[in-house]
Motif scaffolding. Structure first.
Motif, short mmCIF file in Angstrom:
data_model
loop_
_atom_site.label_atom_id
_atom_site.label_comp_id
_atom_site.label_asym_id
_atom_site.label_seq_id
_atom_site.Cartn_x
_atom_site.Cartn_y
_atom_site.Cartn_z
N VAL A 278 29.25 -13.98 58.63
CA VAL A 278 27.89 -14.29 59.08
C VAL A 278 27.74 -13.72 60.48
N THR A 279 26.73 -12.88 60.67
CA THR A 279 26.52 -12.23 61.96
C THR A 279 25.45 -12.94 62.80
N GLU A 280 24.67 -13.80 62.14
CA GLU A 280 23.59 -14.51 62.85
C GLU A 280 23.18 -15.70 62.00
N ILE A 281 22.89 -16.82 62.65
CA ILE A 281 22.30 -17.97 61.96
C ILE A 281 21.26 -18.58 62.89
N SER A 282 20.16 -18.99 62.29
CA SER A 282 19.07 -19.57 63.06
C SER A 282 18.51 -20.74 62.25
N TYR A 283 18.24 -21.86 62.94
CA TYR A 283 17.57 -22.97 62.27
C TYR A 283 16.76 -23.74 63.29
N GLY B 193 19.34 -28.76 51.52
CA GLY B 193 18.35 -28.34 50.52
C GLY B 193 17.86 -26.92 50.72
N CYS B 194 18.74 -26.01 51.05
CA CYS B 194 18.35 -24.61 51.28
C CYS B 194 18.07 -23.90 49.96
N ARG B 195 17.02 -23.11 49.96
CA ARG B 195 16.75 -22.18 48.85
C ARG B 195 16.33 -20.85 49.45
N ILE B 196 16.80 -19.80 48.85
CA ILE B 196 16.48 -18.45 49.32
C ILE B 196 15.02 -18.14 49.03
N THR B 197 14.30 -17.66 50.07
CA THR B 197 12.91 -17.24 49.89
C THR B 197 12.73 -15.73 50.06
N LYS B 198 13.66 -15.11 50.80
CA LYS B 198 13.52 -13.67 51.05
C LYS B 198 14.89 -13.10 51.39
N ILE B 199 15.17 -11.94 50.85
CA ILE B 199 16.39 -11.20 51.16
C ILE B 199 15.97 -9.82 51.64
N GLU B 200 16.48 -9.43 52.79
CA GLU B 200 16.08 -8.14 53.36
C GLU B 200 17.31 -7.27 53.63
N ASP B 201 17.32 -6.12 52.98
CA ASP B 201 18.29 -5.06 53.27
C ASP B 201 17.49 -3.99 54.00
N VAL C 152 22.74 -7.98 55.59
CA VAL C 152 21.66 -8.52 54.77
C VAL C 152 21.10 -9.74 55.48
N LYS C 153 19.76 -9.81 55.63
CA LYS C 153 19.10 -10.97 56.24
C LYS C 153 18.52 -11.84 55.13
N VAL C 154 18.74 -13.15 55.23
CA VAL C 154 18.30 -14.10 54.22
C VAL C 154 17.43 -15.17 54.88
N ASP C 155 16.19 -15.31 54.41
CA ASP C 155 15.30 -16.38 54.87
C ASP C 155 15.37 -17.53 53.88
N LEU C 156 15.24 -18.76 54.39
CA LEU C 156 15.43 -19.95 53.57
C LEU C 156 14.27 -20.92 53.67
N ASN C 157 14.03 -21.63 52.60
CA ASN C 157 13.19 -22.82 52.58
C ASN C 157 14.16 -23.99 52.70
N VAL C 158 13.88 -24.95 53.58
CA VAL C 158 14.84 -26.01 53.92
C VAL C 158 14.19 -27.37 53.78
N PHE C 159 14.93 -28.35 53.21
CA PHE C 159 14.45 -29.73 53.16
C PHE C 159 14.47 -30.36 54.55
N TYR D 47 6.83 -33.03 58.91
CA TYR D 47 8.10 -32.44 59.30
C TYR D 47 8.25 -31.08 58.62
N LYS D 48 8.80 -30.12 59.34
CA LYS D 48 9.04 -28.79 58.79
C LYS D 48 10.36 -28.28 59.35
N ALA D 49 11.20 -27.73 58.46
CA ALA D 49 12.47 -27.14 58.87
C ALA D 49 12.55 -25.73 58.31
N GLU D 50 13.15 -24.83 59.08
CA GLU D 50 13.31 -23.44 58.67
C GLU D 50 14.71 -22.97 59.05
N SER D 51 15.19 -21.96 58.33
CA SER D 51 16.48 -21.39 58.66
C SER D 51 16.56 -19.97 58.12
N SER D 52 17.46 -19.20 58.71
CA SER D 52 17.77 -17.87 58.21
C SER D 52 19.18 -17.52 58.68
#
Length: 163
Positions: free
Chosen positions: A32-37, A114-122, A133-140, A61-66
């Motif tokens: 993992v080269t980067e994590i953000s939440y 509760g992470c689910r993948i919403t977007k994958i970017e190459d 590869v960058k991965v955006d997530l929907n988070v509980f 409430y809203k949570a985000e991660s990638s």
């Protein structure tokens, strides 16, 4: 009363990126080269005819991660998420655990639930850098070292109803 922190580290080292252990869907990853939440709570407002707010609601409430990881490390994650009886890999919820540990400093464990993948970017260029590869997530929700920003159910927490 707890001591007030001066912001200086006396008996330990500051956390850096190499202090982090990241587990995604129960698999530890070093690539993992980067994590953000992040998380937010935006209260609603009750307004009347006056200039001042009369009351506010608990809020939404809203949570985000990638995260980003090396292309070669991403394939085992896809394999793990593909092992679902139905649906695709973006339909399977998973947990991300981020552990911060450094000699002389307290260990901190955050959980992105509760992470689910919403977007994958190459997005690769002509440079000789390793492919990522960058991965955006929907988070509980996010648990920061055992604490949540919002109680799951206020009435249950107050003992007014069964949880």
């Amino acid at each position: 009363m707890p001591a007030i922190s001066s912001g200086r580290i006396i008996n330990g080292n500051a956390y850096d990126f190499s202090s982090i252990t990241i587990t995604i869907a129960n698999i530890p990853y070093q690539g993992v080269t980067e994590i953000s939440y992040n998380e937010s709570l935006e209260p609603g407002e009750l307004r009347g005819t006056g200039a001042y707010m009369r009351a506010r609601t608990r809020g939404e409430y809203k949570a985000e991660s990638s995260f980003s990881m090396g292309k070669a490390d991403f394939e085992p994650l896809l394999q793990a998420l593909r092992k679902t009886p139905t649906g695709g890999y973006a339909e399977k919820p998973f947990l991300i655990t981020v552990v911060y540990a450094e000699a002389g400093s307290p260990t901190i464990t955050d959980m992105i639930e509760g992470c689910r993948i919403t977007k994958i970017e190459d997005s690769h260029g002509g440079k000789s850098d390793a492919l990522v590869v960058k991965v955006d997530l929907n988070v509980f929700r996010i648990c920061r070292n055992g604490s949540y920003m919002v109680a799951e159910n206020v009435a249950a927490a107050a003992g007014l109803v069964a949880p």
